[in-house]
Design a protein around this motif. Structure first.
Motif, PDB file in Angstrom:
ATOM      1  N   PHE A  61       0.845  -1.196   0.000  1.00 14.06           N
ATOM      2  CA  PHE A  61       0.000   0.000   0.000  1.00 14.06           C
ATOM      3  C   PHE A  61       0.881   1.247   0.000  1.00 14.06           C
ATOM      4  O   PHE A  61       0.663   2.188  -0.775  1.00 14.06           O
ATOM      5  CB  PHE A  61      -0.897  -0.014   1.243  1.00 14.06           C
ATOM      6  CG  PHE A  61      -2.138   0.828   1.126  1.00 14.06           C
ATOM      7  CD1 PHE A  61      -2.108   2.079   0.517  1.00 14.06           C
ATOM      8  CD2 PHE A  61      -3.348   0.386   1.640  1.00 14.06           C
ATOM      9  CE1 PHE A  61      -3.253   2.861   0.412  1.00 14.06           C
ATOM     10  CE2 PHE A  61      -4.491   1.153   1.551  1.00 14.06           C
ATOM     11  CZ  PHE A  61      -4.445   2.394   0.938  1.00 14.06           C
ATOM     12  N   ALA A  62       1.882   1.272   0.852  1.00 15.18           N
ATOM     13  CA  ALA A  62       2.754   2.445   0.971  1.00 15.18           C
ATOM     14  C   ALA A  62       3.496   2.734  -0.320  1.00 15.18           C
ATOM     15  O   ALA A  62       3.727   3.898  -0.667  1.00 15.18           O
ATOM     16  CB  ALA A  62       3.746   2.228   2.112  1.00 15.18           C
ATOM     17  N   THR A  65       1.264   4.413  -5.951  1.00 14.92           N
ATOM     18  CA  THR A  65       1.086   5.840  -6.242  1.00 14.92           C
ATOM     19  C   THR A  65      -0.256   6.297  -5.683  1.00 14.92           C
ATOM     20  O   THR A  65      -1.192   5.498  -5.557  1.00 14.92           O
ATOM     21  CB  THR A  65       1.120   6.109  -7.748  1.00 14.92           C
ATOM     22  OG1 THR A  65       0.003   5.446  -8.368  1.00 14.92           O
ATOM     23  CG2 THR A  65       2.422   5.604  -8.371  1.00 14.92           C
ATOM     24  N   GLU A  66      -0.337   7.584  -5.370  1.00 16.11           N
ATOM     25  CA  GLU A  66      -1.617   8.113  -4.902  1.00 16.11           C
ATOM     26  C   GLU A  66      -2.686   7.954  -5.969  1.00 16.11           C
ATOM     27  O   GLU A  66      -3.849   7.666  -5.663  1.00 16.11           O
ATOM     28  CB  GLU A  66      -1.478   9.591  -4.520  1.00 16.11           C
ATOM     29  CG  GLU A  66      -2.773  10.174  -3.953  1.00 16.11           C
ATOM     30  CD  GLU A  66      -2.670  11.644  -3.611  1.00 16.11           C
ATOM     31  OE1 GLU A  66      -2.931  12.475  -4.505  1.00 16.11           O
ATOM     32  OE2 GLU A  66      -2.338  11.955  -2.455  1.00 16.11           O
ATOM     33  N   VAL A  69      -4.183   4.517  -5.755  1.00 16.93           N
ATOM     34  CA  VAL A  69      -5.043   4.403  -4.573  1.00 16.93           C
ATOM     35  C   VAL A  69      -6.397   5.067  -4.833  1.00 16.93           C
ATOM     36  O   VAL A  69      -7.455   4.489  -4.564  1.00 16.93           O
ATOM     37  CB  VAL A  69      -4.363   5.038  -3.343  1.00 16.93           C
ATOM     38  CG1 VAL A  69      -5.329   5.098  -2.157  1.00 16.93           C
ATOM     39  CG2 VAL A  69      -3.116   4.244  -2.963  1.00 16.93           C
ATOM     40  N   TRP A  73     -10.201   3.627  -5.160  1.00 16.08           N
ATOM     41  CA  TRP A  73     -11.185   4.193  -4.231  1.00 16.08           C
ATOM     42  C   TRP A  73     -12.401   4.750  -4.981  1.00 16.08           C
ATOM     43  O   TRP A  73     -13.462   4.953  -4.393  1.00 16.08           O
ATOM     44  CB  TRP A  73     -10.525   5.304  -3.416  1.00 16.08           C
ATOM     45  CG  TRP A  73     -11.330   5.752  -2.243  1.00 16.08           C
ATOM     46  CD1 TRP A  73     -12.262   6.750  -2.215  1.00 16.08           C
ATOM     47  CD2 TRP A  73     -11.298   5.206  -0.923  1.00 16.08           C
ATOM     48  NE1 TRP A  73     -12.795   6.877  -0.964  1.00 16.08           N
ATOM     49  CE2 TRP A  73     -12.222   5.938  -0.155  1.00 16.08           C
ATOM     50  CE3 TRP A  73     -10.569   4.179  -0.323  1.00 16.08           C
ATOM     51  CZ2 TRP A  73     -12.444   5.661   1.199  1.00 16.08           C
ATOM     52  CZ3 TRP A  73     -10.786   3.911   1.020  1.00 16.08           C
ATOM     53  CH2 TRP A  73     -11.715   4.650   1.766  1.00 16.08           C
ATOM     54  N   ARG A  83      -6.700   9.175   0.641  1.00 13.25           N
ATOM     55  CA  ARG A  83      -5.405   9.858   0.765  1.00 13.25           C
ATOM     56  C   ARG A  83      -4.813   9.646   2.155  1.00 13.25           C
ATOM     57  O   ARG A  83      -3.606   9.443   2.311  1.00 13.25           O
ATOM     58  CB  ARG A  83      -5.578  11.347   0.458  1.00 13.25           C
ATOM     59  CG  ARG A  83      -5.815  11.646  -1.022  1.00 13.25           C
ATOM     60  CD  ARG A  83      -5.721  13.129  -1.302  1.00 13.25           C
ATOM     61  NE  ARG A  83      -6.815  13.858  -0.696  1.00 13.25           N
ATOM     62  CZ  ARG A  83      -7.986  14.087  -1.280  1.00 13.25           C
ATOM     63  NH1 ARG A  83      -8.214  13.633  -2.506  1.00 13.25           N
ATOM     64  NH2 ARG A  83      -8.943  14.764  -0.666  1.00 13.25           N
ATOM     65  N   HIS A  86      -3.305   6.179   2.450  1.00 10.67           N
ATOM     66  CA  HIS A  86      -2.011   6.098   1.778  1.00 10.67           C
ATOM     67  C   HIS A  86      -0.916   6.697   2.673  1.00 10.67           C
ATOM     68  O   HIS A  86       0.166   6.102   2.832  1.00 10.67           O
ATOM     69  CB  HIS A  86      -2.088   6.847   0.443  1.00 10.67           C
ATOM     70  CG  HIS A  86      -0.936   6.591  -0.462  1.00 10.67           C
ATOM     71  ND1 HIS A  86      -0.388   7.561  -1.272  1.00 10.67           N
ATOM     72  CD2 HIS A  86      -0.207   5.463  -0.692  1.00 10.67           C
ATOM     73  CE1 HIS A  86       0.615   7.039  -1.952  1.00 10.67           C
ATOM     74  NE2 HIS A  86       0.740   5.773  -1.620  1.00 10.67           N
ATOM     75  N   GLN A  90       2.349   4.706   4.627  1.00 12.20           N
ATOM     76  CA  GLN A  90       3.741   5.139   4.532  1.00 12.20           C
ATOM     77  C   GLN A  90       4.339   5.391   5.915  1.00 12.20           C
ATOM     78  O   GLN A  90       5.511   5.087   6.164  1.00 12.20           O
ATOM     79  CB  GLN A  90       3.823   6.384   3.645  1.00 12.20           C
ATOM     80  CG  GLN A  90       3.478   6.088   2.190  1.00 12.20           C
ATOM     81  CD  GLN A  90       3.392   7.332   1.331  1.00 12.20           C
ATOM     82  OE1 GLN A  90       3.151   8.427   1.819  1.00 12.20           O
ATOM     83  NE2 GLN A  90       3.583   7.168   0.025  1.00 12.20           N
TER      84      GLN A  90
END
Length: 353
Positions: A61-62, A65-66, A69, A73, A83, A86, A90
């Protein structure tokens, strides 16, 4: 039989078979809890499966890329949750060596994890004695004990949290928390619960006083703001012009189209609207109406109109958030659901017919 035992006995017979109930892995439980916030289980379950398939570990997950994600979503709404997840993944990788915390006091420090989520994860993953209080729990406690303090007022939250912790079944907090939440979701429903078959009906205050449809009490919601967005579709060959939305407004870092916001519904025969279009897109700009949609957010009602735009002029040096993308690339970009639905209808469905 005690209130707690009644709930647990009911749960053991009636509980739904949900995948996150077969694990005490804090990462998996975190996924389920955040995805199911503001979301029905039936809607959230496919998203949970999709996220776990794409990101089987918090490290996966970390490292995503945003954009990926947010694409996964897409359709769940409340995109800040995605967000925040994410960012939390991290933090867990960087500060916790990739081991997701399972105790309340560590969980509460993470982004997007509030009191409810921290209590749920710690209870279900480590058995920590923390009462979980969500909308279902508010409803069960309010009705059963006849509490009329508004559940969305500070005094109400304090009262309900105190009662929930007092009632917590210390021998198995996780089981009790699951039981009362499931009871609220399946038996003590918000509207038209079947009180005739409820195991608690003999001692329920709301049932005895005919207040089931009155409790719990909530303060009136803030009036929703109405907005009018006008989108302009510019397409050439197999490419379309898109815009990445910036911080400070709804749908941050999602993609839509060049737009103008007006104070009221824009009309094609309005000289003021056409003049505004030409001032932004050039004097030769021509628009054709495509469709209109209404999109509901928690505090906003968005009235949307889509227009095809021709003979336009853009200053890409000043509008760096604009970019030409292929239809294939467009499909990979995260979009608000209302934009995604329009794309499916306008670019794909029409081309197949």
């Amino acid at each position: 039989m005690t209130f707690q035992n009644e709930l647990i006995n009911w749960y053991l017979v009636n509980k739904r078979d949900l995948p996150w109930r077969h694990t005490n892995d804090a990462y998996t439980i975190w996924l389920s809890e955040v995805i199911l916030q503001q979301t029905r289980v039936e809607q959230g379950l496919p998203y949970f499966n999709k996220f776990l398939e794409n990101f089987p570990t918090v490290t996966d997950f970390a490292n995503a890329t945003e954009a990926k994600v947010l694409k996964l979503w897409q359709g769940l709404g409340y995109y800040s949750r995605g967000r925040n997840m994410h960012a939390t993944a991290q933090i867990v990788v960087n500060n916790y060596r990739g081991i997701f915390p399972n105790l309340h006091d560590e969980l509460i420090k993470l982004k997007g994890i509030g009191e409810y989520t921290a209590a749920a994860i710690s209870s279900f993953s480590s058995g920590e004695a923390r009462a979980v209080v969500d909308g279902n729990v508010f409803r069960v406690l309010s009705r059963y004990y006849g509490i009329s303090t508004p559940i969305n007022a500070p005094a109400g939250k304090k009262e309900f949290y105190a009662l929930a912790n007092e009632l917590l079944y210390q021998e198995d907090p996780a089981l009790y928390n699951q039981a009362i939440m499931e009871f609220g979701a399946m038996q003590c429903k918000p509207k038209s619960p079947n009180c005739g078959i409820c195991p608690l009906n003999q001692t329920c205050y709301a049932f005895s006083k005919n207040l089931v449809n009155t409790l719990p009490v909530k303060h009136a919601k803030v009036k929703q703001k109405e907005r009018y967005l006008n989108y302009f579709i510019c397409s050439e060959n197999d490419k379309v012009l898109v815009r990445e939305r910036q911080a400070g407004d709804i749908w941050q870092h999602l993609y839509d189209f060049p737009s103008l916001e007006t104070a009221e519904r824009a009309e094609m025969d309005s000289g003021a609207f056409i003049g505004e279009v030409k001032s932004v897109f050039g004097n030769g700009a021509e628009i054709t109406f495509i469709s209109a949609k209404k999109h509901l957010l928690t505090h906003q009602i968005i009235h949307i109109q889509f227009f095809a735009l021709k003979n336009y002029i853009f200053n890409f040096n000043k509008q760096k958030e604009l970019n030409w993308v292929s239809l294939g690339k467009l499909d990979e970009l995260p979009q608000p659901k209302v934009i995604h639905d329009f794309i499916e209808e306008y670019f794909y469905k029409n081309r197949m017919e």
